[in-house]
Write a protein that holds these residues in place. Structure first.
Motif, PDB file in Angstrom:
ATOM      1  N   ARG A 151       0.880  -1.020   0.150  1.00  0.00           N
ATOM      2  CA  ARG A 151       0.135  -0.154   0.099  1.00  0.00           C
ATOM      3  C   ARG A 151       0.776   1.197  -0.091  1.00  0.00           C
ATOM      4  NH1 ARG A 151      -1.456   3.089   3.923  1.00  0.00           N
ATOM      5  NH2 ARG A 151      -0.703   1.668   5.533  1.00  0.00           N
ATOM      6  N   LEU A 152       1.727   1.364   0.866  1.00  0.00           N
ATOM      7  CA  LEU A 152       2.782   2.406   1.001  1.00  0.00           C
ATOM      8  C   LEU A 152       3.680   2.680  -0.148  1.00  0.00           C
ATOM      9  CD1 LEU A 152       3.768   2.129   4.694  1.00  0.00           C
ATOM     10  CD2 LEU A 152       2.285   3.854   3.717  1.00  0.00           C
ATOM     11  N   CYS A 153       4.170   1.417  -0.827  1.00  0.00           N
ATOM     12  CA  CYS A 153       4.959   1.628  -2.048  1.00  0.00           C
ATOM     13  C   CYS A 153       4.056   1.977  -3.209  1.00  0.00           C
ATOM     14  CB  CYS A 153       5.567   0.126  -2.359  1.00  0.00           C
ATOM     15  SG  CYS A 153       7.020  -0.182  -1.341  1.00  0.00           S
ATOM     16  N   ALA A 154       2.779   1.708  -3.294  1.00  0.00           N
ATOM     17  CA  ALA A 154       1.879   2.167  -4.357  1.00  0.00           C
ATOM     18  C   ALA A 154       1.787   3.673  -4.371  1.00  0.00           C
ATOM     19  CB  ALA A 154       0.785   1.412  -4.351  1.00  0.00           C
ATOM     20  N   LYS A 155       1.623   4.088  -3.025  1.00  0.00           N
ATOM     21  CA  LYS A 155       1.397   5.484  -2.781  1.00  0.00           C
ATOM     22  C   LYS A 155       2.653   6.213  -3.109  1.00  0.00           C
ATOM     23  CE  LYS A 155      -0.244   8.793   0.320  1.00  0.00           C
ATOM     24  NZ  LYS A 155      -0.917   9.158   1.907  1.00  0.00           N
TER      25      LYS A 155
END
Length: 166
Positions: A151-155
């Motif tokens: 999730r954080l990497c996608a952001k």
């Protein structure tokens, strides 16, 4: 890695031999850490190819301090050319910093558990109901590390693209 962690966790919970359960639980912590690490490493390589080879212990520093400089330089150019205003620049830098810091904290926590699992065999895992603990780390929490990293990497990727660095 995530699948292996899940299987090891299941085996550890069902094993009645405390030594076997300890070994399986430790390995599950390790696999969940590596799943989150590999997701992050892939993202860093997407953002800047030479970042893919960043050492484990250096990744949180890169996420906390290294993202800002290239982002700020690109945003300053866009503001000067009139493509962005100062508010957009501030928002993007703030989002980048917050997301990078969240991912850094996640990886620091996961790395700490991995170090305990790999290098502190005298600290045994314990079971409390359906939860395995290694010191203060819960395996049920560790199971979430890869999805949180995704999730954080996608952001981070979205912000990096919005800044125009990809």
């Amino acid at each position: 890695m995530r699948y292996v962690g899940s299987e090891l966790e299941r085996l550890a919970l069902n094993d009645t031999d405390p030594n076997h359960a300890d070994l399986l639980g430790r390995s599950a912590f390790n696999r969940y850490y590596y799943a989150a690490f590999l997701i992050t490493r892939e993202t860093l390589g997407f953002m800047k190819p030479n970042w893919k080879g960043t050492a484990h212990a250096e990744i949180p520093k890169l996420l906390e301090n290294g993202l800002r400089k290239p982002a700020k330089a690109a945003l300053t150019k866009q503001v000067r050319s009139g493509l962005l205003d100062r508010g957009d620049e501030s928002r993007l830098l703030g989002d980048l910093n917050a997301t990078g810091n969240q991912l850094a904290q996640l990886l620091k926590l996961a790395y700490d558990a991995r170090i305990l699992a790999d290098y502190e065999p005298e600290i045994k895992t314990t079971k409390d109901g359906g939860v395995i603990y290694l010191s203060t780390h819960k395996l049920t929490t560790a199971r979430q590390w890869p999805s949180q990293a995704e999730r954080l990497c996608a952001k981070l990727k979205r912000i990096w693209k919005e800044i125009g660095l990809v």
